[in-house]
Motif scaffolding. Structure first.
Motif, mmCIF file in Angstrom:
data_model
loop_
_atom_site.group_PDB
_atom_site.id
_atom_site.type_symbol
_atom_site.label_atom_id
_atom_site.label_comp_id
_atom_site.label_asym_id
_atom_site.label_seq_id
_atom_site.Cartn_x
_atom_site.Cartn_y
_atom_site.Cartn_z
ATOM 1 N N ASP A 128 -19.727 22.220 55.144
ATOM 2 C CA ASP A 128 -21.018 22.907 54.849
ATOM 3 C C ASP A 128 -21.864 21.951 54.010
ATOM 4 N N PHE A 129 -21.088 21.644 52.757
ATOM 5 C CA PHE A 129 -21.546 20.890 51.772
ATOM 6 C C PHE A 129 -22.234 19.357 52.228
ATOM 7 N N ILE A 130 -21.234 18.750 53.080
ATOM 8 C CA ILE A 130 -21.689 17.400 53.509
ATOM 9 C C ILE A 130 -22.799 17.603 54.612
ATOM 10 N N GLU A 131 -22.758 18.641 55.186
ATOM 11 C CA GLU A 131 -24.041 18.749 56.381
ATOM 12 C C GLU A 131 -24.983 19.191 55.526
ATOM 13 N N SER A 132 -25.293 19.856 54.597
ATOM 14 C CA SER A 132 -26.383 19.947 53.793
ATOM 15 C C SER A 132 -26.866 18.764 52.896
ATOM 16 N N GLN A 133 -26.121 17.925 52.561
ATOM 17 C CA GLN A 133 -26.493 16.839 51.966
ATOM 18 C C GLN A 133 -27.137 15.729 52.776
ATOM 19 N N ILE A 134 -26.444 15.725 53.955
ATOM 20 C CA ILE A 134 -26.870 14.822 54.940
ATOM 21 C C ILE A 134 -28.284 15.104 55.666
ATOM 22 N N SER A 135 -28.413 16.738 55.726
ATOM 23 C CA SER A 135 -29.717 17.226 56.359
ATOM 24 C C SER A 135 -31.037 16.896 55.268
ATOM 25 N N LYS A 136 -30.684 17.199 54.074
ATOM 26 C CA LYS A 136 -31.673 17.104 53.098
ATOM 27 C C LYS A 136 -31.999 15.321 52.711
ATOM 28 N N ASN A 137 -31.027 14.609 53.030
ATOM 29 C CA ASN A 137 -31.258 13.380 52.619
ATOM 30 C C ASN A 137 -31.699 12.294 53.955
ATOM 31 N N CYS A 138 -32.264 12.917 54.973
ATOM 32 C CA CYS A 138 -32.885 12.166 56.070
ATOM 33 C C CYS A 138 -31.716 11.529 56.755
ATOM 34 N N GLY A 139 -30.643 12.061 56.908
ATOM 35 C CA GLY A 139 -29.537 11.459 57.899
ATOM 36 C C GLY A 139 -28.514 10.515 57.116
ATOM 37 N N TYR A 140 -28.885 10.541 55.806
ATOM 38 C CA TYR A 140 -27.657 9.698 54.778
ATOM 39 C C TYR A 140 -27.313 10.825 53.975
ATOM 40 N N ALA A 169 -12.453 20.210 61.787
ATOM 41 C CA ALA A 169 -13.903 20.513 61.704
ATOM 42 C C ALA A 169 -14.186 20.275 63.226
ATOM 43 N N ASP A 170 -15.529 21.328 63.275
ATOM 44 C CA ASP A 170 -15.935 20.891 64.876
ATOM 45 C C ASP A 170 -17.483 20.235 64.823
ATOM 46 N N PRO A 171 -17.344 19.097 65.355
ATOM 47 C CA PRO A 171 -18.865 18.491 65.225
ATOM 48 C C PRO A 171 -19.898 19.042 65.657
ATOM 49 N N LYS A 172 -19.621 20.094 66.692
ATOM 50 C CA LYS A 172 -20.883 20.951 67.293
ATOM 51 C C LYS A 172 -21.216 21.745 66.380
ATOM 52 N N GLN A 173 -20.351 22.038 65.425
ATOM 53 C CA GLN A 173 -21.041 22.915 64.220
ATOM 54 C C GLN A 173 -21.618 22.218 63.034
ATOM 55 N N TYR A 174 -21.512 20.878 62.957
ATOM 56 C CA TYR A 174 -22.031 20.149 62.086
ATOM 57 C C TYR A 174 -22.832 18.942 62.648
ATOM 58 N N THR A 175 -23.891 19.513 63.207
ATOM 59 C CA THR A 175 -24.772 18.352 63.885
ATOM 60 C C THR A 175 -25.403 17.311 63.296
ATOM 61 N N ALA A 176 -25.772 17.267 61.889
ATOM 62 C CA ALA A 176 -26.324 16.302 61.196
ATOM 63 C C ALA A 176 -25.189 15.295 60.569
ATOM 64 N N THR A 177 -24.022 15.969 60.535
ATOM 65 C CA THR A 177 -22.763 15.148 60.251
ATOM 66 C C THR A 177 -22.481 14.307 61.207
ATOM 67 N N ASP A 178 -22.278 14.782 62.573
ATOM 68 C CA ASP A 178 -21.825 14.173 63.759
ATOM 69 C C ASP A 178 -22.937 12.953 64.111
ATOM 70 N N LYS A 179 -24.417 13.169 64.087
ATOM 71 C CA LYS A 179 -25.250 12.430 64.022
ATOM 72 C C LYS A 179 -25.377 11.180 63.381
ATOM 73 N N TRP A 180 -25.071 11.552 61.817
ATOM 74 C CA TRP A 180 -24.773 10.604 60.959
ATOM 75 C C TRP A 180 -23.518 9.477 61.128
ATOM 76 N N LEU A 181 -22.435 10.286 61.663
ATOM 77 C CA LEU A 181 -21.027 9.525 62.099
ATOM 78 C C LEU A 181 -21.430 8.476 63.136
ATOM 79 N N LYS A 182 -22.119 8.908 64.107
ATOM 80 C CA LYS A 182 -22.429 8.113 65.257
ATOM 81 C C LYS A 182 -23.239 6.875 65.261
ATOM 82 N N ASN A 183 -24.311 7.339 64.224
ATOM 83 C CA ASN A 183 -24.992 6.287 63.663
ATOM 84 C C ASN A 183 -24.364 5.145 62.907
ATOM 85 N N LEU A 184 -23.368 5.571 61.969
ATOM 86 C CA LEU A 184 -22.646 4.736 61.318
ATOM 87 C C LEU A 184 -21.755 3.696 62.307
#
Ligand SMILES: N[C@@H](CCC(=O)N[C@@H](CS)C(=O)NCC(=O)O)C(=O)O
Length: 230
Positions: A157-169, A195-210
């Motif tokens: 939850d923490f990682i997802e919130s950080q990535i969401s508020k820092n424009c994908g990073y 952890a389920d990537p479907k519940q953490y969409t910003a984190t999932d997108k971040w990882l795919k982008n990396l």
């Protein structure tokens, strides 16, 4: 590092000079886990703790060698000595401190509950005769329920919130050492279904982008050439 020690792997040799994130040449030396999923004894000859990753450095001029352990410390050393343009750090001192924070956060807070989940999943599938297997599985289930599952959720939850508020990073809306070091445990947690990537969409997108980065693809190719699944 000494250029002459770079392994010849024609598949990626062509593009690697331009594509490394820090434009550094390196050699990857794999140490295969044993049947018990532990590091082999030979790793203790490099560093007495026998854990990976390790970074072996050699000064081209003096021949002086260094062996560095601890992923966060290794990354900090690489940033301090090899990232002169701060391409994976940050010019702003507050942002730079945030990056340092993540180098500690990974091993200090994120990895412990993931490691517990890994050990519990091993208990669940271990070849233990009935009725002992019933007891060990129940105990594993309880530990997961009372501690590690909730703690993994807390961390994600923490990682997802950080990535969401820092424009994908993780820091300052751009790629840094924090994203690179964090990608490994997050990827493993998704693959192992902790952890389920479907519940953490910003984190999932971040990882795919990396994973689209040339530097990521090159290291993945290197690891796969040694038989590692990435
Ligand atoms: N805190 C250390 C953890 C090192 C570690 O546990 N590495 C694992 C691989 S990811 C290992 O060597 N496991 C084999 C073993 O414990 O025998 C770091 O960040 O480098």
């Amino acid at each position: 590092m000494d250029n002459s020690s770079v392994l010849e792997h024609p598949v990626w040799m062509e593009i690697e000079q331009e594509s490394y994130q820090l434009k550094l040449d390196y050699e990857l030396i794999p140490y295969k886990r044993d049947a018990g999923f532990r590091a082999p004894d030979e790793l203790k000859k490099v560093h007495s703790l026998g854990r990976s990753p390790l970074l072996e450095l050699e000064d081209r001029e003096t021949g002086k060698k260094k062996i560095l352990a601890e992923s966060g410390y290794i990354f900090q050393y690489v940033l301090n000595h090899f990232d002169k343009t701060k391409s994976l750090g940050n010019e702003d001192s507050d942002k730079s401190e945030e990056i340092q924070y993540y180098l500690h956060y990974v091993e200090g807070s994120l990895q412990p509950p993931l490691l517990i989940e890994l050990l519990l999943s091993m208990v669940q599938t271990a070849a233990i005769p009935f009725p002992f297997s019933y007891i060990t599985r129940k105990v594993a289930e309880k530990i997961g329920e009372k501690y590690s599952r909730g703690e993994v959720k807390n961390q994600f939850d923490f990682i997802e919130s950080q990535i969401s508020k820092n424009c994908g990073y993780l820091v300052d809306g751009k790629l840094s050492a924090a994203d690179i070091l964090m990608s490994f445990p997050v990827d493993s947690a998704f693959k192992r279904q902790f952890a389920d990537p479907k519940q953490y969409t910003a984190t999932d997108k971040w990882l795919k982008n990396l994973k689209t980065l040339d530097s990521y693809k090159i290291s993945k190719n290197k690891a796969e050439a040694y038989g590692e699944e990435c």
